[in-house]
Design an enzyme around this catalytic site. Structure first.
Site, PDB file in Angstrom:
ATOM      1  N   GLY A   1       0.777  -1.123  -0.087  1.00 18.24           N
ATOM      2  CA  GLY A   1       0.030  -0.031  -0.220  1.00 18.24           C
ATOM      3  C   GLY A   1       0.864   1.370   0.060  1.00 18.24           C
ATOM      4  N   CYS A   2       0.349   2.320   0.838  1.00 20.13           N
ATOM      5  CA  CYS A   2       1.114   3.611   0.714  1.00 20.13           C
ATOM      6  C   CYS A   2       2.384   3.383   1.233  1.00 20.13           C
ATOM      7  CB  CYS A   2       0.169   4.703   1.360  1.00 20.13           C
ATOM      8  SG  CYS A   2       1.130   6.171   1.670  1.00 20.13           S
TER       9      CYS A   2
END
Length: 176
Positions: free
Chosen positions: A10-11
């Site tokens: 993810g981020c």
């Protein structure tokens, strides 16, 4: 002696913030990998046309922490069963991935993935590939959580992931 593994969960702000706190991890760099565009920018990656993923490149000391342990942490701090998504972050740049540079790491990562697939009834969507076309992210993305702890995303998304790591893996937390 150090080794390198590149992970996408993810981020990269979240993943970087956790792994900076892991005992045995010497350096964490946010970047982009496994896409077709050379030296993409954050804006290009976010548009979703480069094929790149937000990743963290970990330099670690295998005498202090092994790849299997790093991957166990990785799979606790993100959801490996959601395709191209982590929470409200949606897009191919948020896909779950493990990117290796040698056969030994490939074998270990494959075994960890196989074990996780069994435990989660085959729902894991994490890709396992050879690292290609890695580019460091822009300077303002490096150490983002440390430099912006009061920023909304950091306070409400990154901080809880860091807390989860620190509680779940208290014996792996870097001190000092």
């Amino acid at each position: 002696m150090t080794e390198i593994i590149t992970l996408a969960g993810g981020c990269f702000w979240c993943t970087e913030a956790v792994f900076k706190r892991v005992h045995g991890v010497r350096d964490v760099e946010s970047g982009y990998s496994n896409g077709q565009t050379l030296n993409p920018t954050y804006a290009q990656v976010c548009e979703g046309h480069t094929g790149h993923n937000e990743v963290v490149r970990l330099v670690y000391d295998p005498t202090l922490i092994g790849l299997r342990e790093l991957l166990e942490i990785f799979f606790v701090i993100h959801d490996p069963t959601t395709l191209n998504r982590q929470g409200n972050d949606v897009g191919t740049q948020y896909r779950s991935g493990i990117y290796v540079s040698d056969e030994a790491d490939l074998a270990i990562a494959q075994q960890v993935l196989d074990d996780l697939q069994m435990a989660l009834s085959g729902r894991v969507v994490t890709e396992l590939q050879t690292l290609r076309n890695y580019t460091p992210a822009e300077d303002y993305h490096q150490d983002y959580f440390e430099n912006n702890p009061a920023q909304g995303y950091c306070a409400f998304v990154v901080a809880p992931k860091v807390q989860k790591f620190m509680q779940t893996f208290a014996d792996k937390v870097k001190h000092g």
